[in-house]
Design a protein around this motif. Structure first.
Motif, PDB file in Angstrom:
ATOM      1  N   UNK B  68      -9.015  45.961  57.521  1.00  0.00           N
ATOM      2  CA  UNK B  68      -8.554  44.577  57.168  1.00  0.00           C
ATOM      3  C   UNK B  68      -6.973  44.460  57.419  1.00  0.00           C
ATOM      4  N   UNK B  69      -6.476  45.492  56.891  1.00  0.00           N
ATOM      5  CA  UNK B  69      -4.871  45.208  57.067  1.00  0.00           C
ATOM      6  C   UNK B  69      -4.432  45.296  58.533  1.00  0.00           C
ATOM      7  N   UNK B  70      -5.060  46.352  59.303  1.00  0.00           N
ATOM      8  CA  UNK B  70      -4.731  46.591  60.706  1.00  0.00           C
ATOM      9  C   UNK B  70      -5.136  45.297  61.670  1.00  0.00           C
ATOM     10  N   UNK B  71      -6.436  45.085  61.204  1.00  0.00           N
ATOM     11  CA  UNK B  71      -6.655  43.810  62.074  1.00  0.00           C
ATOM     12  C   UNK B  71      -6.225  42.609  61.873  1.00  0.00           C
ATOM     13  N   UNK B  72      -5.649  42.304  60.490  1.00  0.00           N
ATOM     14  CA  UNK B  72      -4.914  41.021  60.055  1.00  0.00           C
ATOM     15  C   UNK B  72      -3.527  41.166  60.788  1.00  0.00           C
ATOM     16  N   UNK B  73      -2.804  42.382  60.893  1.00  0.00           N
ATOM     17  CA  UNK B  73      -1.496  42.558  61.556  1.00  0.00           C
ATOM     18  C   UNK B  73      -1.598  42.334  62.945  1.00  0.00           C
ATOM     19  N   UNK B  74      -2.924  42.718  63.657  1.00  0.00           N
ATOM     20  CA  UNK B  74      -2.848  42.324  65.015  1.00  0.00           C
ATOM     21  C   UNK B  74      -3.073  41.013  65.137  1.00  0.00           C
ATOM     22  N   UNK B  75      -3.993  40.365  64.639  1.00  0.00           N
ATOM     23  CA  UNK B  75      -3.966  38.847  64.818  1.00  0.00           C
ATOM     24  C   UNK B  75      -2.964  38.159  64.456  1.00  0.00           C
ATOM     25  N   UNK B  76      -2.245  38.333  63.343  1.00  0.00           N
ATOM     26  CA  UNK B  76      -1.031  37.838  63.002  1.00  0.00           C
ATOM     27  C   UNK B  76      -0.013  37.779  64.230  1.00  0.00           C
ATOM     28  N   UNK B  77       0.310  39.026  64.677  1.00  0.00           N
ATOM     29  CA  UNK B  77       1.069  39.334  65.730  1.00  0.00           C
ATOM     30  C   UNK B  77       0.865  38.410  67.025  1.00  0.00           C
ATOM     31  N   UNK B  78      -0.547  38.555  67.448  1.00  0.00           N
ATOM     32  CA  UNK B  78      -0.840  37.669  68.652  1.00  0.00           C
ATOM     33  C   UNK B  78      -0.620  36.194  68.469  1.00  0.00           C
ATOM     34  N   UNK B  79      -0.869  35.667  67.188  1.00  0.00           N
ATOM     35  CA  UNK B  79      -0.748  34.150  66.878  1.00  0.00           C
ATOM     36  C   UNK B  79       0.987  33.912  67.073  1.00  0.00           C
ATOM     37  N   UNK B  80       1.395  34.602  66.514  1.00  0.00           N
ATOM     38  CA  UNK B  80       3.014  34.151  66.275  1.00  0.00           C
ATOM     39  C   UNK B  80       3.803  34.540  67.511  1.00  0.00           C
ATOM     40  N   UNK B  81       3.198  35.123  68.568  1.00  0.00           N
ATOM     41  CA  UNK B  81       3.713  35.414  69.797  1.00  0.00           C
ATOM     42  C   UNK B  81       3.450  34.293  70.610  1.00  0.00           C
ATOM     43  N   UNK B  82       2.232  33.923  70.459  1.00  0.00           N
ATOM     44  CA  UNK B  82       1.778  32.857  71.378  1.00  0.00           C
ATOM     45  C   UNK B  82       2.036  31.256  70.814  1.00  0.00           C
ATOM     46  N   UNK B  83       1.945  31.247  69.694  1.00  0.00           N
ATOM     47  CA  UNK B  83       2.324  29.917  68.857  1.00  0.00           C
ATOM     48  C   UNK B  83       3.074  30.091  67.642  1.00  0.00           C
ATOM     49  N   UNK B  84       4.578  30.668  68.068  1.00  0.00           N
ATOM     50  CA  UNK B  84       5.367  30.623  67.030  1.00  0.00           C
ATOM     51  C   UNK B  84       5.860  29.469  65.983  1.00  0.00           C
TER      52      UNK B  84
END
Lengths: 340, 340
Positions: B68-84
């Motif tokens: 849960x935690x690893x995948x959430x960190x991954x998704x969050x990082x991807x989104x914040x890079x693409x759509x800050x």
């Protein structure tokens, strides 16, 4: 598909290992073909080129579709051509005979087939349906195939050869050894159960007894006078055959059910036992020191997943411990049949 | 993956249609990548090369895994890079903030993510788990992706562009038009519900109210003082996001639930609404002539599948009829939160 026999002599009485593996390979191919026929019917309905053809049997939730009957006729014809000396019992032909006697001959090799388990799911295009093909010798399931074509899950097993999912060469369950069962069971377990077709609103009826059992299994440990099971989760998929396959694979830990017939469970029992799972009766009428073998036609079952040993218990000891923890929390059900 | 926009102007305020379809495509790719990460963790456990890393949150059935935690960190990082410029709410980061306030800003475009819905299933290697990625504008879900990687089912939708399963170019539900809802609902319907995490043994508690509701829905029509629903089947899969996707696809007809949070339902609501389904509150506190819109943070929901019109009803009329038939049979639940 099947691995090499460990010896040339089958562990199944009266059938050589070569014969048995041929039967196994045939059963897998037959299930695959039957499953594709089910899916083709579903696809046509999804695309609007066919409509559902279903009718009620005992009540509004006991239904049979054209697919059940067509697929059973196909499977029966294939088996009788290839193995004319074997007996055949299928859900739909069985039901039409009206008798609910237990017809499994203890001697004759018998195919027990449910062409479509999870018929309600199928009518709703819900993926949890399957074809279930079991081969029984001396009253014991020795080959089983449960194929859920829309889930792309084909579970299969043969006595002495292991239990498998799809083409994975590694046997069920988690490798290299399945995890031990939790110390404080039924907590930590996924509890699988079905609401079934008996929906009568009678005090002490099967619906009331089932629900009381479900609730006791789900409630916090201190609840229900200290009988609460606080299971990890309660699941109902709507297919006994698939429930048993999921127990064999360790996706569920405990399956408790009353009301099934032998075509619902024959294939699943073969898979479960070959995977190292345990199946017994849902709850004995009286306290019993033993954990008896499930009777194929007994209509009431409790299944526990395969388990690895712990430092203090063998797998079997742990499974029997879980059985007793479940028996403490469930009610005696009232499903019987002539002659058993 | 996405079809051409019907017009260049998005139906979502403040976002052009080109922007919206880019967000949609990104969400689908992100869900696919996140799902593969979940499956990789499952595969390692199946092969015995990794062990489960999980801990309890509120109680023994409320758990979080490393996945849960690893995948959430991954998704969050991807989104914040693409759509800050977009906001992000994820189950795991949300929970750790301890606040249970409703944090969805009615103005800012917000991603609402459950990296792993059906965590209990995941810990047991049971296939009914998924990643759920929703994109919300003005408090309304407009893009949703629910991906169950072990079932190979990826449900996705974008406001104005339809709702789909996998690569199938035809929209959900059954084509060309979904079947009408049964005349005698809730009979004829598959009723999906979950036992949830509140297992307290309290008279009038949520567990007791849920179970009473389940039983009334299941009992024969003459039972429970004539309130029996005699539903076709009762199903519990253990994932709210997947329940909603199955309602959108018509695999289930009715989903009734209390206790969810917005990350459980945001993506599913986008898919359901785009497919033509209805979602409202589980049961109003008082009789109400209207069928209100569900509040994303309301924690209690009743969803009805998309339906074709009949000779006497529009789809919406039929759905509202089913809503009222369910409301007659279910109890008011007690799930609240600050500020709603």
């Amino acid at each position: 598909m099947t691995s090499s026999p460990p010896t040339a002599v089958s562990t199944v009485e009266g059938i050589s290992d070569n014969e048995l593996t041929a039967i196994y390979d045939f059963a897998v191919l037959l299930a695959r073909e039957a499953g594709e026929r089910l899916n083709e019917g579903a696809r046509q309905r999804m695309q609007g080129t066919a409509t559902l053809d279903a009718e009620e049997k005992d009540n509004a939730v006991d239904i049979v579709t054209r697919a059940d009957e067509d697929v059973e006729a196909f499977v029966k014809q294939q088996i009788s051509t290839r193995y004319p000396e074997h007996r055949f019992l299928g859900e739909e032909s069985y039901s039409k005979g009206a008798s609910r006697d237990y017809l499994v001959d203890s001697q004759a090799p018998t195919w027990i087939v449910d062409p479509l388990d999870g018929t309600v799911n199928y009518t709703h295009l819900c993926p949890m349906y399957c074809v279930s093909i079991g081969f029984v010798v001396g009253g014991r399931p020795v080959v089983g195939v449960v194929y859920a074509p829309m889930l792309n899950q084909l579970f299969h097993a043969c006595r002495g050869h292991g239990a498998f999912l799809n083409e994975d060469p590694l046997p069920l369950l988690q490798k290299p050894t399945p995890p031990p069962l939790p110390a404080n069971t039924p907590s930590g377990c996924i509890f699988s159960c079905e609401w079934g077709k008996d929906r009568r609103d009678i005090p002490g009826g099967n619906l009331a007894r089932k629900v009381e059992s479900f609730v006791t299994m789900a409630t916090e440990r201190s609840g229900k006078g200290g009988r609460g099971g606080m299971v990890h989760g309660v699941r109902s998929m709507g297919s006994a055959a698939l429930d048993l396959a999921y127990i064999a694979a360790g996706s569920f830990d405990i399956w408790w059910e009353g009301g099934c017939w032998e075509w619902d469970v024959a294939a699943g029992i073969a898979i479960l036992e070959e995977a190292g799972g345990l199946i017994t009766t849902a709850k004995p009428q009286e306290d019993d020191a033993r954990v008896p073998e499930a009777h194929l036609g007994g209509r009431q079952y409790l299944a526990i997943r395969p388990a690895g040993p712990s430092e203090t218990e063998t797998a079997r000891e742990a499974q029997e411990r879980v059985v007793r923890e479940v028996w403490k929390r469930v009610e005696v059900l009232d499903y019987t049949r002539p002659g058993i």
